[in-house]
Design an enzyme around this catalytic site. Sequence first.
Site, PDB file in Angstrom:
ATOM      1  CG  HIS A  73      -3.274  -3.618   4.366  1.00  0.00           C
ATOM      2  ND1 HIS A  73      -4.252  -2.993   5.099  1.00  0.00           N
ATOM      3  CD2 HIS A  73      -2.100  -3.151   4.833  1.00  0.00           C
ATOM      4  CE1 HIS A  73      -3.701  -2.188   5.973  1.00  0.00           C
ATOM      5  NE2 HIS A  73      -2.385  -2.261   5.830  1.00  0.00           N
ATOM      6  N   GLY A  76      -6.256  11.345   7.162  1.00  0.00           N
ATOM      7  CA  GLY A  76      -6.222  10.951   8.563  1.00  0.00           C
ATOM      8  C   GLY A  76      -4.831  10.495   8.927  1.00  0.00           C
ATOM      9  N   GLY A  77      -4.649  10.200  10.177  1.00  0.00           N
ATOM     10  CA  GLY A  77      -3.366   9.710  10.657  1.00  0.00           C
ATOM     11  C   GLY A  77      -3.255   8.205  10.482  1.00  0.00           C
ATOM     12  CB  ALA A  78      -0.463   5.925  11.274  1.00  0.00           C
ATOM     13  NE  ARG A  79      -2.574  -0.325  11.782  1.00  0.00           N
ATOM     14  CZ  ARG A  79      -2.567  -0.867  10.586  1.00  0.00           C
ATOM     15  NH1 ARG A  79      -3.427  -0.487   9.689  1.00  0.00           N
ATOM     16  NH2 ARG A  79      -1.703  -1.788  10.269  1.00  0.00           N
ATOM     17  CE  LYS A 128      -4.529   7.348   6.231  1.00  0.00           C
ATOM     18  NZ  LYS A 128      -4.118   6.547   7.384  1.00  0.00           N
ATOM     19  CB  SER A 129      -7.498   2.026   4.678  1.00  0.00           C
ATOM     20  OG  SER A 129      -6.336   2.745   4.336  1.00  0.00           O
TER      21      SER A 129
END
Length: 185
Positions: free
Chosen positions: A62, A21-24, A27-28
């Site tokens: 994080h 996926g892209g930034a933000r 996905k995390s």
Amino acid sequence: MGNTALSPTDTGLRGTVLVLGGARSGKSRLSEAMLTALPAPWVYLATGRAWDEEMHERILHHRAERGSTGWLTVEEPLEVQTVMREHAHTPLLLDCLTLWLSNLLLEERDVQAATADFMACLAARRAPTVLVGNEVGLGIVPENRLARRFRDEAGRLHQRIARDVPRVLFVAAGLPLTLKNEVPH
């Protein structure tokens, strides 16, 4: 998550999910949720480096978001295979492949050799594994040679992993899209 959930009995490549996926994009968060659906402990293999104060703050943020209950955080920017082998029987989240790739390029490491070793290590794991990567090929053509090489290497790395693992998700706006699901029902 439906059919993207992991099972504690998933092993090797069969127990691997690639989340792109892209930034933000979310996905995390999705990847962490997949792992925490399993019994603890879980290994969080972080590949980011604190090159400046802002990145240091991001890393601290994080860590705080994740908390410490159940998670063993291992920060390793280059030798991810070593960590994966040391924790072969523990569910593991590698976040992220593209930062690992950046680190390899900046250290002038052999990307193809590292990728081959990574894939062998992944196949030998005995616990579920979630791999996170930034999809960088959807934007403009980078203006400099290193950035173009990074984009090309990231695309090759993601394709190689996606070819061999049974599950691949793409996340946008926090929503997962299943690109591949070869898990027997």
